[in-house]
Design an enzyme around this catalytic site. Structure first.
Site, mmCIF file in Angstrom:
data_model
loop_
_atom_site.group_PDB
_atom_site.id
_atom_site.type_symbol
_atom_site.label_atom_id
_atom_site.label_comp_id
_atom_site.label_asym_id
_atom_site.label_seq_id
_atom_site.Cartn_x
_atom_site.Cartn_y
_atom_site.Cartn_z
ATOM 1 N N SER A 220 0.927 -1.099 0.000
ATOM 2 C CA SER A 220 0.101 0.043 0.047
ATOM 3 C C SER A 220 1.019 1.180 -0.080
ATOM 4 C CB SER A 220 -0.829 0.055 1.301
ATOM 5 O OG SER A 220 -1.569 1.130 1.431
ATOM 6 N N ALA A 223 -2.020 7.496 -0.637
ATOM 7 C CA ALA A 223 -2.609 8.064 -1.881
ATOM 8 C C ALA A 223 -2.119 7.645 -3.135
ATOM 9 C CB ALA A 223 -2.631 9.609 -1.585
ATOM 10 N N GLY A 225 -1.756 4.599 -4.338
ATOM 11 C CA GLY A 225 -2.484 3.549 -4.994
ATOM 12 C C GLY A 225 -1.507 2.139 -4.252
ATOM 13 N N GLY A 251 -6.159 0.125 5.601
ATOM 14 C CA GLY A 251 -5.360 -0.919 5.011
ATOM 15 C C GLY A 251 -5.963 -2.332 5.423
ATOM 16 N N ASP A 252 -6.564 -2.529 6.388
ATOM 17 C CA ASP A 252 -7.427 -3.709 6.803
ATOM 18 C C ASP A 252 -8.284 -3.842 5.832
ATOM 19 O OD1 ASP A 252 -5.484 -3.625 8.838
ATOM 20 O OD2 ASP A 252 -6.932 -2.644 10.193
#
Length: 328
Positions: A220, A223, A225, A251-252
């Site tokens: 990740s 912003a 991508g 993120g999870d």
């Protein structure tokens, strides 16, 4: 069914404030209380997407009982491992521009018997799991080798395992060849010991994790991508996001979307990015439902923009007691 394992769950309180001013009395404009921990959030996102999930975690005291109660109310099966200490409580403060300040407690210290009970409970619950997602920091009492042992046991049982952790725990687990690892840019920089300023830097760092043992890397970049590097190829995806309200758990949610879509290939990457983009537009650590997703806003390509500068460069990692995390 997706099984999640959270070694250090929490009760999370999120406050939205007009501005964070040190030494002042702040009045929140909104607040939430949610069950927390990275694996817990993955289970919440999986359940919100309509899939079955079981959440394995150590729980203790009144905060632990409340975490289980909140998860049960969301239709999530909890496989608790009773511990003597109390489950930690964390605080998140969110400003209008999406800036997030977190105060994370260390969590209860687990004994050797509690550590082994957590491993055996995970093994017992994994029989029908499509994926096992092991996520988050380790509480006091567990060494970095704990995750490596968990990955080894999962593979002996024939399960596929995704790992979302950082630092020494991530590096120790790589020797057991986890099927997926999901670092963010800061965690990538920490793993390879150098700053990342471009997408190309991030790609090289992710390839380094594959060389060290990870079968697939889902990276990740906030912003900027996400990158997917695996046997099926290398892909890059971005999504248009109009408003960032909170990045807690984004993120999870992204990992949940990736695993729910099969855990490999560009379609799973698109699902991951769509889930993450939806999550940052929701309050607190609310997980997106299918109606929140916008796959049409996601672009996936095998043409990696190596020279693209990262909006949020990952510098040399700060000391662990004061980790800076920009909005994701």
């Amino acid at each position: 069914m997706i099984l999640t394992i959270t070694p250090n769950p929490s009760l999370d309180r999120t406050y939205e404030v007009p501005a964070l001013e040190r030494g002042e009395v702040l009045r929140a404009t909104a607040d939430r209380m949610d069950p927390g921990g990275k694996g817990v959030n993955v289970s919440r996102a999986v359940a919100a997407a309509g899939h079955r999930t079981i959440a394995v975690m150590p729980l203790g005291g009144a905060p632990g009982a409340l975490v289980a109660e909140l998860l049960n109310a969301d239709g999530i099966d909890v496989a608790p491992v009773p511990v003597a200490g109390h489950t930690r409580s964390n605080i998140s403060i969110v400003e209008p521009d999406g800036t997030l300040t977190k105060i994370n407690a260390p969590g209860p210290e687990l004994s050797a018997a509690e550590s082994e009970s957590l491993l055996t409970t995970a093994q017992d619950q994994s029989a029908n799991a499509r994926w096992i997602a092991c996520c988050g920091s380790l509480p006091p009492g567990l060494t970095p080798a704990w995750y490596a042992e968990l990955v080894a046991r999962a593979h002996r049982a024939g399960a596929r395992i995704a790992l979302d952790t950082s630092g020494a725990s991530l590096l120790a687990a790589l020797r057991e060849r986890p099927d997926v690892v999901k670092p963010n840019a800061d965690e990538l920089a920490e793993a390879v010991g150098r700053p990342l300023t471009t997408v190309g830097d991030a790609l090289k760092a992710a390839q380094g994790l594959r060389d060290a043992g990870a079968r697939t890397v889902l990276a990740s970049l906030g912003a900027d991508g996400q990158l997917l590097i695996g046997d099926e190829g290398t892909y890059y995806a971005t999504a248009k996001v109009t408003v960032i309200r909170s990045n807690v758990g984004a993120g999870d949610a992204s990992l949940a979307g990736f695993l729910a879509a099969g855990g490999e290939g560009p379609d799973a990457l698109a699902s991951a990015v769509a889930h993450g983009a939806a999550a940052v537009q929701l309050p607190g650590s609310v997980m997106p439902t299918p109606t929140d997703l916008d796959l049409s806003a996601v672009t996936v390509t095998a043409d990696i923009p190596l020279g693209r500068a990262l909006t949020e460069p990952a510098p040399t990692p700060p000391p662990p007691h004061c980790e800076r995390r920009n909005p994701r």
